[in-house]
Design a protein around this motif. Structure first.
Motif, PDB file in Angstrom:
ATOM      1  N   ILE A 169       0.877  -1.174   0.000  1.00 18.81           N
ATOM      2  CA  ILE A 169       0.000   0.000   0.000  1.00 18.81           C
ATOM      3  C   ILE A 169       0.914   1.223   0.000  1.00 18.81           C
ATOM      4  O   ILE A 169       1.808   1.345   0.843  1.00 18.81           O
ATOM      5  CB  ILE A 169      -0.935   0.029   1.217  1.00 18.81           C
ATOM      6  CG1 ILE A 169      -1.836  -1.203   1.220  1.00 18.81           C
ATOM      7  CG2 ILE A 169      -1.765   1.305   1.240  1.00 18.81           C
ATOM      8  CD1 ILE A 169      -2.736  -1.292   2.432  1.00 18.81           C
ATOM      9  N   SER A 170       0.685   2.168  -0.921  1.00 17.08           N
ATOM     10  CA  SER A 170       1.579   3.314  -1.071  1.00 17.08           C
ATOM     11  C   SER A 170       0.794   4.550  -1.486  1.00 17.08           C
ATOM     12  O   SER A 170      -0.302   4.436  -2.046  1.00 17.08           O
ATOM     13  CB  SER A 170       2.655   3.005  -2.121  1.00 17.08           C
ATOM     14  OG  SER A 170       3.468   4.139  -2.346  1.00 17.08           O
ATOM     15  N   THR A 171       1.398   5.684  -1.190  1.00 17.30           N
ATOM     16  CA  THR A 171       0.815   6.944  -1.650  1.00 17.30           C
ATOM     17  C   THR A 171       1.132   7.192  -3.116  1.00 17.30           C
ATOM     18  O   THR A 171       0.620   8.144  -3.714  1.00 17.30           O
ATOM     19  CB  THR A 171       1.345   8.119  -0.819  1.00 17.30           C
ATOM     20  OG1 THR A 171       2.773   8.166  -0.926  1.00 17.30           O
ATOM     21  CG2 THR A 171       0.942   7.994   0.648  1.00 17.30           C
ATOM     22  N   SER A 172       1.954   6.335  -3.675  1.00 16.45           N
ATOM     23  CA  SER A 172       2.315   6.446  -5.083  1.00 16.45           C
ATOM     24  C   SER A 172       1.698   5.298  -5.849  1.00 16.45           C
ATOM     25  O   SER A 172       1.759   4.141  -5.413  1.00 16.45           O
ATOM     26  CB  SER A 172       3.845   6.426  -5.250  1.00 16.45           C
ATOM     27  OG  SER A 172       4.185   6.389  -6.620  1.00 16.45           O
ATOM     28  N   ARG A 173       1.150   5.600  -6.974  1.00 19.21           N
ATOM     29  CA  ARG A 173       0.511   4.566  -7.786  1.00 19.21           C
ATOM     30  C   ARG A 173       1.529   3.672  -8.458  1.00 19.21           C
ATOM     31  O   ARG A 173       1.206   2.578  -8.935  1.00 19.21           O
ATOM     32  CB  ARG A 173      -0.362   5.216  -8.851  1.00 19.21           C
ATOM     33  CG  ARG A 173      -1.536   5.990  -8.255  1.00 19.21           C
ATOM     34  CD  ARG A 173      -2.355   6.609  -9.370  1.00 19.21           C
ATOM     35  NE  ARG A 173      -3.493   7.363  -8.808  1.00 19.21           N
ATOM     36  CZ  ARG A 173      -4.390   8.015  -9.558  1.00 19.21           C
ATOM     37  NH1 ARG A 173      -4.269   8.013 -10.903  1.00 19.21           N
ATOM     38  NH2 ARG A 173      -5.378   8.678  -8.988  1.00 19.21           N
ATOM     39  N   GLN A 174       2.774   4.101  -8.514  1.00 13.27           N
ATOM     40  CA  GLN A 174       3.812   3.326  -9.191  1.00 13.27           C
ATOM     41  C   GLN A 174       4.431   2.272  -8.279  1.00 13.27           C
ATOM     42  O   GLN A 174       5.287   1.514  -8.722  1.00 13.27           O
ATOM     43  CB  GLN A 174       4.913   4.257  -9.716  1.00 13.27           C
ATOM     44  CG  GLN A 174       4.408   5.261 -10.745  1.00 13.27           C
ATOM     45  CD  GLN A 174       5.505   6.180 -11.211  1.00 13.27           C
ATOM     46  OE1 GLN A 174       6.603   6.157 -10.683  1.00 13.27           O
ATOM     47  NE2 GLN A 174       5.197   6.987 -12.237  1.00 13.27           N
ATOM     48  N   ALA A 175       4.067   2.242  -7.041  1.00 11.06           N
ATOM     49  CA  ALA A 175       4.664   1.288  -6.106  1.00 11.06           C
ATOM     50  C   ALA A 175       4.237  -0.135  -6.472  1.00 11.06           C
ATOM     51  O   ALA A 175       3.058  -0.413  -6.688  1.00 11.06           O
ATOM     52  CB  ALA A 175       4.254   1.626  -4.683  1.00 11.06           C
ATOM     53  N   GLN A 176       5.203  -1.013  -6.564  1.00  9.56           N
ATOM     54  CA  GLN A 176       4.963  -2.423  -6.867  1.00  9.56           C
ATOM     55  C   GLN A 176       5.705  -3.283  -5.873  1.00  9.56           C
ATOM     56  O   GLN A 176       6.722  -2.878  -5.328  1.00  9.56           O
ATOM     57  CB  GLN A 176       5.427  -2.743  -8.305  1.00  9.56           C
ATOM     58  CG  GLN A 176       4.645  -1.982  -9.387  1.00  9.56           C
ATOM     59  CD  GLN A 176       5.154  -2.313 -10.781  1.00  9.56           C
ATOM     60  OE1 GLN A 176       6.126  -3.060 -10.942  1.00  9.56           O
ATOM     61  NE2 GLN A 176       4.491  -1.764 -11.796  1.00  9.56           N
ATOM     62  N   TYR A 177       5.181  -4.495  -5.680  1.00 16.11           N
ATOM     63  CA  TYR A 177       5.809  -5.398  -4.726  1.00 16.11           C
ATOM     64  C   TYR A 177       6.722  -6.355  -5.460  1.00 16.11           C
ATOM     65  O   TYR A 177       6.310  -7.002  -6.417  1.00 16.11           O
ATOM     66  CB  TYR A 177       4.750  -6.171  -3.936  1.00 16.11           C
ATOM     67  CG  TYR A 177       5.365  -7.149  -2.962  1.00 16.11           C
ATOM     68  CD1 TYR A 177       5.906  -6.698  -1.758  1.00 16.11           C
ATOM     69  CD2 TYR A 177       5.423  -8.517  -3.267  1.00 16.11           C
ATOM     70  CE1 TYR A 177       6.476  -7.593  -0.862  1.00 16.11           C
ATOM     71  CE2 TYR A 177       5.991  -9.411  -2.377  1.00 16.11           C
ATOM     72  CZ  TYR A 177       6.528  -8.936  -1.172  1.00 16.11           C
ATOM     73  OH  TYR A 177       7.113  -9.818  -0.288  1.00 16.11           O
TER      74      TYR A 177
END
Length: 577
Positions: free
Chosen positions: A125-133
């Protein structure tokens, strides 16, 4: 020799005024430059130290917030929310966590991105939409410390805090991971704030990554810093200060290590540019010193021209007056007070000259009176002997009587007519010839020769100049020696100097007698001393008429007899020519 002590003392006083002023100006200039440098160094050091402390404080705050986020109960429980769907609403919890991250991100302007990872459920869960696991990528990131990451040309600085804090190699024990990212623009804003203080330019240096700066950095300065290991990290609570001279440009460089980022904050100042206003003051001070020096030289020259030169000129005129040049006058015009002194000196010299001339004329009249008295004292035995010779030879040799009478009459006619007058050397020679002819008739051993150049015959001389000397040679020289009888009179001229010598082969004088005779003749005239009276009279008449360089001198000669030398310096003739 005159010592110009007043002039020297005034010059020394002027030097004592100029030298301390020059030293004081130079010292003040140097001291002000040092003070400005130290003030600049202190100000820049305090500003850098404050900047680092403020940045580190902000990072500590972010670290605390990230730690709280990683330890939050809702975030920890979210990892197990899939196992208890009957008790928890998984989607509702996710929405709560997203709102919490968004709220915390907006509350802290430094935060560029907030992200939470759950390795067990492989969710983010991130404030950035580009965050990936990506667990492999996540495992490669340093945990529990700040690191730099560049993605798609965007530089960020990130902090990963795990729960629990001890991480297994495969991250299997990790429940949750909280990641805080700040933008690289934050460091640029820090540098911009530091540059606004006016203490030069600054940049961050990251080992292995390079520089972060708002403007281009001088490459030569960077190479010099690398060469001197200035950019190497060091544990210090205060900035390190270094001065570099690169291609004639002096830099003041300060460095301080950031523990959180592992970067080196560098601030540098080009001293010549910073000290430019002070350099103008320096030029002004140097110009003032040059003006003081020129003013001192000008004052010295003015003083030399308006005091030393007129004073030296007056001293020379006084010395000339002291050496007998009574016609010396001061003709220099200065348009100062010295003109009055020169006028008074000329009056004094004129009166002195008048007085000396009066005394000289009186002395000449006295000498002439003395000589006339001397004439009256001419040995009457000379006349008696001549008359007796005429009587005795009247019957034997009428020719000798005629010659004796002729020369004797010529002799007495001359001395009675020329007494006290000036005559020529030619007439003096004729007188001597008449006298020696009379003496040779009385003494057959006597022979004489006169060798005086015809160029000297016109020389004006006092009357009866040679007669006393020749008479002295006959009476005191030849007649005192049985086999003596030679007299030689010679003359020579060199410019205005005339020399006449009278030699005889009589008894002569020893060195002591010659010295005693010279002292007596050169001394003041005394009529009471009959011996040498004629020689003394001739000497003083020459000295009075032609100056102290003229007169008689005495010596021996090659015959073993006596020599009298007459020195005549005819300066009046030289001036007329």
């Amino acid at each position: 020799m005159v010592k110009y002590k007043v002039f020297q003392r005034l010059l020394i006083m002027l030097a004592f005024l100029l030298i301390p002023a020059t030293v004081l100006f130079a010292y003040a200039n140097h001291a002000s430059k040092d003070v400005v440098k130290k003030t600049l160094e202190s100000s820049a050091s305090k500003q850098m130290e404050f900047t680092i402390q403020q940045m580190e404080q902000s990072l500590r705050q972010l670290e605390k917030q990230t730690l709280l986020l990683a330890s939050d109960a809702s975030i920890q429980s979210y990892a197990s929310s899939w196992e208890f769907p009957e008790y928890l609403n998984h989607l509702l919890m996710r929405k709560t966590i997203e709102e919490k991250l968004e709220l915390q991100s907006q509350a802290e302007p430094l935060i560029h991105e907030l992200t939470v990872y759950w390795p067990s459920i492989e969710e983010v869960i991130s404030t950035s939409r580009q965050a990936q696991y990506d667990l492999e990528e996540l495992a490669r990131k340093p945990a529990n410390e700040w690191f730099a990451q560049e993605r798609d040309g965007v530089l960020t600085f990130r902090l990963l805090l795990t729960n629990p804090s001890i991480v297994a190699p495969d991250w299997s024990n990790i429940v949750s991971v909280a990641e805080t990212a700040i933008s690289g623009d934050y460091l640029l804003s820090v540098l911009k704030g530091l540059d606004k203080t006016g203490n030069g330019k600054s940049f961050f240096y990251f080992a292995g990554r390079g520089l972060i700066a708002n403007a281009d950095i001088d490459r030569s300065l960077q190479d010099a810093l690398m060469k001197e290991n200035v950019l190497q990290a060091g544990a210090s609570a205060h900035p390190n200060v270094t001065v570099f001279d690169i291609d004639g440009v002096e830099y003041l460089v300060q460095t301080m290590h950031s523990p959180s980022f592992g970067a080196m904050l560098v601030s540098y100042i080009e001293l010549d540019e910073f000290l430019a206003p002070l350099q103008k003051v320096n030029w002004l001070v140097n110009g003032s010193l040059l003006f003081l020096f020129i003013a001192g030289v000008a004052i010295s020259l003015l003083f030399y021209r308006n005091f030393r030169m007129p004073f030296g000129y007056l001293v020379r005129k006084i010395e000339n007056l002291g050496t007998g040049d009574y016609g010396s006058r001061a003709t220099l015009k200065t348009n100062t007070e010295f003109d009055y002194l020169f006028e008074r000196f000329n009056d004094m010299a004129s009166r002195t000259q008048t007085l000396i001339e009066n005394v000289y004329e009186e002395k000449v009249r006295t000498r002439e009176a003395e000589y006339k008295h001397l004439q009256s004292q001419i040995n009457p035995h000379f006349l008696y002997n001549c008359l007796f010779y005429i009587v005795s030879m009247a019957n034997k040799s009428p020719g000798a009587v005629i010659s004796m009478a002729k020369n004797l009459s010529g002799f007495y006619r001359y001395i009675t007519r020329k007494a006290g007058e000036t005559t020529t050397l030619a007439e003096e020679i004729r007188l001597i010839e008449s006298y020696l002819e009379v003496q040779s008739l009385r003494n057959t051993r006597l022979s004489y020769a006169i060798d005086i150049p015809s160029a000297m015959h016109g020389l004006p001389v006092p009357s009866l100049l040679l007669q006393p000397i020749v008479e002295n040679a006959v009476v005191h020289g030849i007649e005192q020696k049985r086999d003596a009888g030679k007299i030689l009179i010679r003359g020579a001229a060199s410019g205005s100097l005339y020399v006449i010598t009278v030699d005889d082969d009589g008894t002569g004088l020893s060195e002591e007698e010659l010295k005693a005779l010279g002292d007596r003749v050169h001394a003041s005239y005394r009529t009471t001393d009959e011996m040498g009276c004629g020689l003394r009279n001739v000497h003083h008449r020459l000295a009075n008429r032609y100056g102290n360089h003229s007169g008689l001198s005495f010596s021996g000669n090659v015959w073993g007899g006596f020599r009298v030398t007459l020195h005549i310096t005819n300066t009046k003739q030289e001036e007329s020519e």
